[in-house]
Design a protein around this motif. Structure first.
Motif, short mmCIF file in Angstrom:
data_model
loop_
_atom_site.label_atom_id
_atom_site.label_comp_id
_atom_site.label_asym_id
_atom_site.label_seq_id
_atom_site.Cartn_x
_atom_site.Cartn_y
_atom_site.Cartn_z
N LEU A 2 0.82 -1.20 0.00
CA LEU A 2 0.00 0.00 0.00
C LEU A 2 0.86 1.25 0.00
O LEU A 2 0.57 2.21 -0.71
CB LEU A 2 -0.94 -0.01 1.21
CG LEU A 2 -1.94 1.13 1.29
CD1 LEU A 2 -2.86 1.11 0.09
CD2 LEU A 2 -2.75 1.01 2.56
N LEU A 5 2.18 1.99 -3.52
CA LEU A 5 1.20 2.60 -4.40
C LEU A 5 0.96 4.06 -4.04
O LEU A 5 0.80 4.90 -4.93
CB LEU A 5 -0.11 1.81 -4.36
CG LEU A 5 -0.04 0.44 -5.01
CD1 LEU A 5 -1.34 -0.30 -4.81
CD2 LEU A 5 0.28 0.55 -6.47
N TRP A 6 0.94 4.39 -2.75
CA TRP A 6 0.78 5.79 -2.36
C TRP A 6 2.00 6.61 -2.79
O TRP A 6 1.87 7.76 -3.17
CB TRP A 6 0.55 5.92 -0.86
CG TRP A 6 -0.88 5.68 -0.51
CD1 TRP A 6 -1.37 4.61 0.17
CD2 TRP A 6 -1.99 6.50 -0.83
NE1 TRP A 6 -2.73 4.72 0.28
CE2 TRP A 6 -3.14 5.87 -0.33
CE3 TRP A 6 -2.14 7.69 -1.52
CZ2 TRP A 6 -4.41 6.41 -0.47
CZ3 TRP A 6 -3.42 8.23 -1.66
CH2 TRP A 6 -4.52 7.59 -1.13
N LEU A 39 -5.90 4.30 -8.86
CA LEU A 39 -5.23 3.41 -7.91
C LEU A 39 -5.51 3.80 -6.47
O LEU A 39 -5.73 2.95 -5.61
CB LEU A 39 -3.72 3.41 -8.16
CG LEU A 39 -3.22 2.61 -9.34
CD1 LEU A 39 -1.73 2.85 -9.55
CD2 LEU A 39 -3.50 1.14 -9.14
N TYR A 42 -9.13 2.84 -5.64
CA TYR A 42 -9.21 1.38 -5.53
C TYR A 42 -8.65 0.90 -4.20
O TYR A 42 -9.26 0.08 -3.51
CB TYR A 42 -8.47 0.73 -6.69
CG TYR A 42 -8.34 -0.77 -6.55
CD1 TYR A 42 -9.42 -1.59 -6.81
CD2 TYR A 42 -7.13 -1.35 -6.17
CE1 TYR A 42 -9.31 -2.96 -6.69
CE2 TYR A 42 -7.02 -2.72 -6.04
CZ TYR A 42 -8.11 -3.51 -6.29
OH TYR A 42 -7.99 -4.87 -6.15
N ASN A 43 -7.48 1.39 -3.82
CA ASN A 43 -6.88 0.98 -2.56
C ASN A 43 -7.68 1.46 -1.36
O ASN A 43 -7.77 0.75 -0.36
CB ASN A 43 -5.44 1.49 -2.47
CG ASN A 43 -4.53 0.69 -3.34
OD1 ASN A 43 -4.63 -0.53 -3.38
ND2 ASN A 43 -3.64 1.35 -4.05
N LYS A 46 -10.67 -0.87 -1.19
CA LYS A 46 -10.23 -2.22 -0.80
C LYS A 46 -9.89 -2.25 0.68
O LYS A 46 -10.20 -3.23 1.36
CB LYS A 46 -9.03 -2.64 -1.63
CG LYS A 46 -8.61 -4.06 -1.37
CD LYS A 46 -7.49 -4.48 -2.26
CE LYS A 46 -7.12 -5.89 -1.88
NZ LYS A 46 -5.96 -6.38 -2.55
N ALA A 47 -9.26 -1.22 1.20
CA ALA A 47 -8.90 -1.17 2.61
C ALA A 47 -10.14 -1.11 3.48
O ALA A 47 -10.16 -1.67 4.59
CB ALA A 47 -8.01 0.03 2.89
N ASP A 50 -11.67 -4.71 3.85
CA ASP A 50 -10.84 -5.74 4.46
C ASP A 50 -11.14 -5.95 5.94
O ASP A 50 -10.64 -6.86 6.56
CB ASP A 50 -9.35 -5.42 4.30
CG ASP A 50 -8.88 -5.70 2.87
OD1 ASP A 50 -9.57 -6.45 2.16
OD2 ASP A 50 -7.83 -5.17 2.49
#
Length: 51
Positions: A2, A5-6, A39, A42-43, A46-47, A50
């Motif tokens: 993660l 991506l950040w 992105l 999306y992250n 998704k987080a 979870d």
């Protein structure tokens, strides 16, 4: 993963700002910025799922 991506998102936003200020690689910078935003969203989503 993660944080990687950040990091990419931050780098692309900086490149976008530089391209906007100096008119370098116009449409390519904007396409990369849209990819970075996609992105990040999306992250983020998704987080949240979870848990």
């Amino acid at each position: 993963m993660l944080s990687l991506l950040w990091g990419i998102v931050v780098i692309l936003v900086v490149f976008w700002a530089l391209g906007l200020a100096f008119h370098i690689a116009g449409s390519l910078i904007h396409a990369l910025l849209l990819l970075a935003i996609a992105l990040a969203v999306y992250n983020f989503l998704k987080a949240r799922t979870d848990f």
